[in-house]
Motif scaffolding. Structure first.
Motif, PDB file in Angstrom:
ATOM      1  N   SER A 243       7.354  35.347  79.657  1.00 14.44           N
ATOM      2  CA  SER A 243       8.534  35.996  79.056  1.00 14.44           C
ATOM      3  C   SER A 243       9.712  36.031  80.023  1.00 14.44           C
ATOM      4  O   SER A 243      10.866  36.023  79.600  1.00 14.44           O
ATOM      5  CB  SER A 243       8.188  37.393  78.559  1.00 14.44           C
TER       6      SER A 243
ATOM      7  N   ALA B 268      10.687  33.674  81.810  1.00 12.02           N
ATOM      8  CA  ALA B 268      11.417  32.411  81.632  1.00 12.02           C
ATOM      9  C   ALA B 268      12.427  32.546  80.489  1.00 12.02           C
ATOM     10  O   ALA B 268      13.509  31.953  80.536  1.00 12.02           O
ATOM     11  CB  ALA B 268      10.451  31.260  81.356  1.00 12.02           C
TER      12      ALA B 268
ATOM     13  N   TYR C 269      14.091  35.311  79.626  1.00 14.18           N
ATOM     14  CA  TYR C 269      15.271  36.027  80.137  1.00 14.18           C
ATOM     15  C   TYR C 269      16.080  35.128  81.081  1.00 14.18           C
ATOM     16  O   TYR C 269      17.312  35.155  81.092  1.00 14.18           O
ATOM     17  CB  TYR C 269      14.858  37.338  80.818  1.00 14.18           C
ATOM     18  N   ARG C 270      15.370  34.320  81.872  1.00 13.48           N
ATOM     19  CA  ARG C 270      16.065  33.389  82.760  1.00 13.48           C
ATOM     20  C   ARG C 270      16.863  32.374  81.943  1.00 13.48           C
ATOM     21  O   ARG C 270      17.989  32.008  82.296  1.00 13.48           O
ATOM     22  CB  ARG C 270      15.060  32.660  83.657  1.00 13.48           C
TER      23      ARG C 270
ATOM     24  N   ARG D  84      13.961  28.691  88.279  1.00 12.75           N
ATOM     25  CA  ARG D  84      13.212  29.456  89.294  1.00 12.75           C
ATOM     26  C   ARG D  84      14.105  29.942  90.429  1.00 12.75           C
ATOM     27  O   ARG D  84      13.631  30.627  91.329  1.00 12.75           O
ATOM     28  CB  ARG D  84      12.083  28.597  89.899  1.00 12.75           C
TER      29      ARG D  84
ATOM     30  N   GLY E 181      17.279  34.309  88.705  1.00 14.31           N
ATOM     31  CA  GLY E 181      16.565  35.585  88.705  1.00 14.31           C
ATOM     32  C   GLY E 181      17.536  36.751  88.578  1.00 14.31           C
ATOM     33  O   GLY E 181      17.294  37.708  87.843  1.00 14.31           O
TER      34      GLY E 181
ATOM     35  N   ALA F 273      18.926  36.785  85.075  1.00 18.51           N
ATOM     36  CA  ALA F 273      17.893  37.256  84.144  1.00 18.51           C
ATOM     37  C   ALA F 273      17.775  38.770  84.202  1.00 18.51           C
ATOM     38  O   ALA F 273      17.674  39.448  83.172  1.00 18.51           O
ATOM     39  CB  ALA F 273      16.551  36.613  84.486  1.00 18.51           C
ATOM     40  N   SER F 274      17.813  39.306  85.421  1.00 12.87           N
ATOM     41  CA  SER F 274      17.679  40.747  85.585  1.00 12.87           C
ATOM     42  C   SER F 274      18.847  41.465  84.889  1.00 12.87           C
ATOM     43  O   SER F 274      18.670  42.524  84.273  1.00 12.87           O
ATOM     44  CB  SER F 274      17.634  41.064  87.079  1.00 12.87           C
TER      45      SER F 274
ATOM     46  N   ALA G 125      18.435  41.106  81.060  1.00  9.51           N
ATOM     47  CA  ALA G 125      17.232  41.832  80.613  1.00  9.51           C
ATOM     48  C   ALA G 125      17.501  43.332  80.459  1.00  9.51           C
ATOM     49  O   ALA G 125      16.725  44.046  79.836  1.00  9.51           O
ATOM     50  CB  ALA G 125      16.085  41.612  81.591  1.00  9.51           C
TER      51      ALA G 125
ATOM     52  N   ARG H 275      17.041  42.111  74.491  1.00  9.73           N
ATOM     53  CA  ARG H 275      15.593  42.353  74.409  1.00  9.73           C
ATOM     54  C   ARG H 275      15.142  42.295  72.943  1.00  9.73           C
ATOM     55  O   ARG H 275      14.132  41.711  72.607  1.00  9.73           O
ATOM     56  CB  ARG H 275      15.215  43.701  75.037  1.00  9.73           C
TER      57      ARG H 275
ATOM     58  N   GLY I 161       4.753  39.376  81.793  1.00 13.51           N
ATOM     59  CA  GLY I 161       6.100  39.938  81.791  1.00 13.51           C
ATOM     60  C   GLY I 161       6.204  41.302  82.426  1.00 13.51           C
ATOM     61  O   GLY I 161       5.521  41.615  83.401  1.00 13.51           O
ATOM     62  N   ARG I 162       7.104  42.104  81.862  1.00 15.11           N
ATOM     63  CA  ARG I 162       7.332  43.458  82.373  1.00 15.11           C
ATOM     64  C   ARG I 162       6.996  44.505  81.323  1.00 15.11           C
ATOM     65  O   ARG I 162       6.666  45.628  81.641  1.00 15.11           O
ATOM     66  CB  ARG I 162       8.817  43.649  82.749  1.00 15.11           C
ATOM     67  N   ASP I 163       7.125  44.115  80.044  1.00 21.77           N
ATOM     68  CA  ASP I 163       6.948  45.085  78.953  1.00 21.77           C
ATOM     69  C   ASP I 163       6.024  44.535  77.872  1.00 21.77           C
ATOM     70  O   ASP I 163       6.155  44.880  76.710  1.00 21.77           O
ATOM     71  CB  ASP I 163       8.308  45.415  78.326  1.00 21.77           C
TER      72      ASP I 163
ATOM     73  N   ARG J  31      15.566  44.697  93.164  1.00 22.31           N
ATOM     74  CA  ARG J  31      15.241  44.254  91.802  1.00 22.31           C
ATOM     75  C   ARG J  31      14.236  45.202  91.159  1.00 22.31           C
ATOM     76  O   ARG J  31      14.349  45.542  89.983  1.00 22.31           O
ATOM     77  CB  ARG J  31      14.719  42.818  91.798  1.00 22.31           C
TER      78      ARG J  31
ATOM     79  N   ARG K  91      15.956  51.054  84.656  1.00 24.79           N
ATOM     80  CA  ARG K  91      16.814  50.800  83.499  1.00 24.79           C
ATOM     81  C   ARG K  91      16.282  51.612  82.319  1.00 24.79           C
ATOM     82  O   ARG K  91      15.069  51.880  82.217  1.00 24.79           O
ATOM     83  CB  ARG K  91      16.870  49.310  83.180  1.00 24.79           C
TER      84      ARG K  91
HETATM   85  O1   DC Z   1       9.253  37.349  85.970  1.00 25.09           O
HETATM   86  P1   DC Z   1      10.619  36.769  86.272  1.00 25.09           P
HETATM   87  O2   DC Z   1      11.043  36.913  87.724  1.00 25.09           O
HETATM   88  O3   DC Z   1      10.770  35.365  85.790  1.00 25.09           O
HETATM   89  O4   DC Z   1      11.646  37.680  85.424  1.00 25.09           O
HETATM   90  C1   DC Z   1      13.036  37.510  85.516  1.00 25.09           C
HETATM   91  C2   DC Z   1      13.750  38.812  85.160  1.00 25.09           C
HETATM   92  O5   DC Z   1      13.547  39.123  83.784  1.00 25.09           O
HETATM   93  C3   DC Z   1      13.306  40.038  85.972  1.00 25.09           C
HETATM   94  O6   DC Z   1      14.444  40.654  86.559  1.00 25.09           O
HETATM   95  C4   DC Z   1      12.740  40.986  84.967  1.00 25.09           C
HETATM   96  C5   DC Z   1      13.149  40.465  83.621  1.00 25.09           C
HETATM   97  N1   DC Z   1      12.056  40.519  82.647  1.00 25.09           N
HETATM   98  C6   DC Z   1      12.034  41.578  81.780  1.00 25.09           C
HETATM   99  O7   DC Z   1      12.874  42.463  81.855  1.00 25.09           O
HETATM  100  N2   DC Z   1      11.052  41.649  80.821  1.00 25.09           N
HETATM  101  C7   DC Z   1      10.115  40.699  80.749  1.00 25.09           C
HETATM  102  N3   DC Z   1       9.164  40.790  79.810  1.00 25.09           N
HETATM  103  C8   DC Z   1      10.108  39.617  81.670  1.00 25.09           C
HETATM  104  C9   DC Z   1      11.104  39.556  82.617  1.00 25.09           C
END
Ligand code: DC
Length: 230
Positions: free
Chosen positions: A38, A40, A42-43, A95, A100, A103-104, A107, A113, A133-135, A184, A191
């Motif tokens: 996931s 990728a 956002y990137r 990458r 990054g 993406a942050s 995101a 989202r 991912g993160r969520d 980061r 957030r």
């Molecule tokens: O995992 P990554 O480094 O490729 O993620 C890039 C950015 O995207 C990172 O700052 C967090 C965000 N992200 C997010 O908020 N939710 C996700 N499910 C995946 C990544």
């Protein structure tokens, strides 16, 4: 039971550098399941927005872009992956530290989202999905079969990144990497929308003192237990 009737999902969440990407890929390969990277997505939104000159804070415009992204995830016969945006391979660029950061920023926008939610859920196909991912466990797949929250100390994550970059011949300072990772983390955990945090029912795994093989084995054991339970 979680997600009964739907293909199983293994959600792997955690901060950057925790080893999530590598573990998710290994586990997906071992199980023969699909993989959702996931981050990728956002990137890709960050990169596509920058290429079109859209401000990284322009939520509505970026959300439209996220819904219309022309992307393909391809695996060639040798097994290497290609990410294609607007017909052009963008894997290496995606990458980069710059992507990054973009993406942050994107995101953190609720509209982006929301726009990516359907696309992510569409990856849930038989025989199963490993979602990185993160969520994944908190928002995208709250009914995931198994939720793993993978962590590692900031120092360990900075060390890993340092070695990766050094192997690629890129010279960076370890202290700067540590600062970048800590900053980061702070942005991602503080957030207001989908902050980085373990789901209540996630199993937390600290990879600081474990090898990739050890983490993979632990996660695969957990999957066997959980899937057998369904
Ligand atoms: O995992 P990554 O480094 O490729 O993620 C890039 C950015 O995207 C990172 O700052 C967090 C965000 N992200 C997010 O908020 N939710 C996700 N499910 C995946 C990544």
């Amino acid at each position: 039971m979680a997600g009964r009737g739907l293909p199983p999902v293994l959600a792997i969440d955690g901060p950057s550098g925790s080893g999530k990407g590598t573990i998710a890929r290994r586990v997906a390969q071992a199980l023969g399941w699909h993989l959702l990277d996931s981050g990728a997505l956002y990137r890709l939104v960050g990169l596509a927005g920058a290429r079109r000159g859209i401000d990284p804070g322009a939520a509505a415009e970026l959300a439209v872009l996220a819904r219309e992204l022309d992307i393909r995830f391809e695996v060639d016969p040798e097994g290497s992956e290609r990410i294609v945006l607007d017909g052009e391979e963008v894997g290496p660029e995606l990458r980069s530290e710059e992507c990054g950061r973009l993406a942050s920023a994107v995101a953190a926008l609720p509209a982006v989202r929301e726009a990516l939610l359907g696309l992510q859920r569409g990856f849930r196909e038989a025989p199963g999905l490993v979602a990185d991912g993160r969520d994944m466990g908190t928002h995208v797949f709250p009914d995931a079969t198994l939720k793993v929250f993978l962590t590692a100390t900031v120092e360990e994550r900075a060390n890993r990144r340092y070695k990766q970059l050094k192997d690629k011949g890129i010279d960076v300072s370890l202290a700067a990497l540590s600062r970048d990772i800590a900053a980061r983390d702070k942005r991602d955990t503080e957030r207001s929308v989908a902050p980085l945090e373990p789901a209540d029912d996630a199993r937390v795994l600290d990879s600081s003192h474990l090898t990739i093989d050890e983490v993979t084995r632990i996660v695969l054991d957990w999957v066997s237990e959980t899937v057998a339970d369904r």
